[in-house]
Design a protein around this motif. Structure first.
Motif, mmCIF file in Angstrom:
data_model
loop_
_atom_site.group_PDB
_atom_site.id
_atom_site.type_symbol
_atom_site.label_atom_id
_atom_site.label_comp_id
_atom_site.label_asym_id
_atom_site.label_seq_id
_atom_site.Cartn_x
_atom_site.Cartn_y
_atom_site.Cartn_z
ATOM 1 N N LEU A 1 38.837 43.770 35.926
ATOM 2 C CA LEU A 1 37.470 43.254 35.959
ATOM 3 C C LEU A 1 36.648 44.180 36.845
ATOM 4 O O LEU A 1 36.971 44.381 38.019
ATOM 5 C CB LEU A 1 37.459 41.833 36.530
ATOM 6 N N MET A 2 35.587 44.748 36.270
ATOM 7 C CA MET A 2 34.717 45.656 37.018
ATOM 8 C C MET A 2 33.281 45.142 36.952
ATOM 9 O O MET A 2 32.861 44.561 35.950
ATOM 10 C CB MET A 2 34.788 47.072 36.460
ATOM 11 N N TYR B 1 37.375 34.645 28.089
ATOM 12 C CA TYR B 1 38.353 33.728 28.685
ATOM 13 C C TYR B 1 38.080 33.550 30.180
ATOM 14 O O TYR B 1 38.123 32.434 30.708
ATOM 15 C CB TYR B 1 39.759 34.268 28.446
ATOM 16 N N PHE B 2 37.781 34.660 30.853
ATOM 17 C CA PHE B 2 37.448 34.610 32.276
ATOM 18 C C PHE B 2 36.229 33.720 32.515
ATOM 19 O O PHE B 2 36.231 32.852 33.390
ATOM 20 C CB PHE B 2 37.189 36.028 32.782
ATOM 21 N N LEU C 1 36.989 44.615 40.818
ATOM 22 C CA LEU C 1 37.074 43.316 41.495
ATOM 23 C C LEU C 1 38.445 42.663 41.398
ATOM 24 O O LEU C 1 38.826 41.883 42.270
ATOM 25 C CB LEU C 1 36.026 42.365 40.923
ATOM 26 N N GLY C 2 39.175 42.943 40.322
ATOM 27 C CA GLY C 2 40.473 42.292 40.175
ATOM 28 C C GLY C 2 41.207 42.759 38.939
ATOM 29 O O GLY C 2 40.577 43.169 37.951
ATOM 30 N N VAL C 3 42.520 42.711 38.985
ATOM 31 C CA VAL C 3 43.342 43.016 37.811
ATOM 32 C C VAL C 3 43.648 41.709 37.090
ATOM 33 O O VAL C 3 43.708 40.640 37.710
ATOM 34 C CB VAL C 3 44.652 43.738 38.188
ATOM 35 N N PRO D 1 44.806 40.398 42.057
ATOM 36 C CA PRO D 1 44.689 39.725 40.759
ATOM 37 C C PRO D 1 43.462 38.808 40.722
ATOM 38 O O PRO D 1 43.128 38.164 41.722
ATOM 39 C CB PRO D 1 45.981 38.901 40.665
ATOM 40 N N VAL D 2 42.822 38.730 39.585
ATOM 41 C CA VAL D 2 41.695 37.810 39.394
ATOM 42 C C VAL D 2 42.150 36.378 39.638
ATOM 43 O O VAL D 2 41.387 35.539 40.123
ATOM 44 C CB VAL D 2 41.116 37.962 37.970
ATOM 45 N N ALA D 3 43.417 36.102 39.343
ATOM 46 C CA ALA D 3 43.956 34.748 39.485
ATOM 47 C C ALA D 3 43.882 34.223 40.914
ATOM 48 O O ALA D 3 43.918 33.008 41.131
ATOM 49 C CB ALA D 3 45.399 34.712 38.996
ATOM 50 N N GLU D 4 43.745 35.106 41.892
ATOM 51 C CA GLU D 4 43.598 34.644 43.270
ATOM 52 C C GLU D 4 42.258 33.958 43.473
ATOM 53 O O GLU D 4 42.097 33.153 44.403
ATOM 54 C CB GLU D 4 43.749 35.819 44.241
ATOM 55 N N SER D 5 41.279 34.284 42.613
ATOM 56 C CA SER D 5 39.952 33.677 42.691
ATOM 57 C C SER D 5 39.729 32.646 41.602
ATOM 58 O O SER D 5 38.988 31.677 41.787
ATOM 59 C CB SER D 5 38.875 34.759 42.595
ATOM 60 N N VAL D 6 40.376 32.863 40.450
ATOM 61 C CA VAL D 6 40.269 31.940 39.317
ATOM 62 C C VAL D 6 41.692 31.526 38.947
ATOM 63 O O VAL D 6 42.348 32.189 38.135
ATOM 64 C CB VAL D 6 39.565 32.596 38.110
ATOM 65 N N PRO D 7 42.211 30.457 39.554
ATOM 66 C CA PRO D 7 43.598 30.053 39.321
ATOM 67 C C PRO D 7 43.914 29.860 37.841
ATOM 68 O O PRO D 7 43.138 29.284 37.091
ATOM 69 C CB PRO D 7 43.691 28.722 40.076
#
Length: 265
Positions: free
Chosen positions: A131-132, A173-174, A224-226, A240-246
């Protein structure tokens, strides 16, 4: 998760930087046969870069000449449809990704059946994404991006390589999981989409990690995140993006498919 550069057979390993400048056609092989590997996105995009790491070696291993044929448009559907109509002789392949199963079905009249019309030839590997966001967006983490986008519903947009492309699906999806209202802007390639974000005309996008690595130190854009569940070996400093969007995770298989030979009734 298998990523490019890890766990591949020696014959498929290569450096994108070494092959990026390679001529579009490998040295001719005896017999005069030509194998076309259709990349359904514009030249210079992440998928073409990956294809150039193995196409010449593949042709040499099979005793034929392999060439890359870029056929962009409709999120990959145009190039894929050309392979669905090709002779079922194994000489025309599509370099497909997970979006192959979805893209054609997004239209009212799908030009091909992603399952019945194709046969699997080779699994190339798995790919995670990144995510950029444009540096014009006041966010340095995925969490800050989510907060800013929620505060500005409908005002932010995201770019992709076209409707139904992996980048489109990953970003949609994000946005859905994070409950964001964003506008999708489709382009013909991930390269074009990235250029628009670099110019701050688009606000964000998700691209394969091979397409994000060149911009690690670029002040115009932020990683911003993988999209993988764990940090990537290629970008260990990016969380990981999952740290911000579980619960968020998105990766894609890449492989070669050919038109399926149908049995006559």
């Amino acid at each position: 998760m298998l990523e490019f550069g890890h766990g591949q057979p020696e014959s498929l390993r290569g450096s994108a930087s070494l092959h990026r400048g390679a001529p579009p056609q490998a040295a001719a092989q005896p017999g005069g046969k030509v194998m076309r590997i259709v990349v359904p996105f514009a030249a210079g995009g992440a998928r073409e870069v990956l294809a150039r790491t193995f196409y010449s070696e593949l042709g040499a291993a099979l005793g034929t000449t392999a060439i890359i044929d870029n056929r962009p448009g409709a999120g990959g559907a145009i190039g894929t449809a050309s392979v669905a109509k090709a002779a079922p002789d194994g000489q025309t392949l599509i370099f497909a990704a997970s979006s192959h199963n979805v893209t054609a079905l997004l239209g009212a009249n799908p030009p091909y059946d992603p399952v019945r019309d194709f046969a699997a030839v080779a699994n190339i590997g798995m790919q995670s994404y990144v995510l950029m966001a444009s540096a014009a967006v006041p966010a340095r983490t995925a969490a800050e991006f989510v907060e800013y986008a929620r505060s500005n519903p409908g005002k932010l947009n995201y770019a992709s390589a076209g409707h139904g492309s992996s980048g489109h699906l990953a970003m949609a999806y994000f946005a859905s999981l994070a409950k964001l209202d964003m506008v999708h802007i489709p382009f013909k390639s991930s390269q074009d989409a990235t250029t628009d974000v670099l110019a701050a005309r688009s606000h964000a996008l998700i691209v394969p990690n091979v397409g994000a690595i060149p911009f690690v130190k670029d002040a115009r854009i932020r990683l911003l995140g993988v999209t993988s569940q764990r940090r990537s070996a290629f970008l260990p400093e990016v969380p990981p993006v999952a740290e911000s969007v579980p619960g968020y995770a998105f990766d894609s298989w890449f492989g070669l498919l050919a038109r399926r030979r149908r049995r006559k009734p």
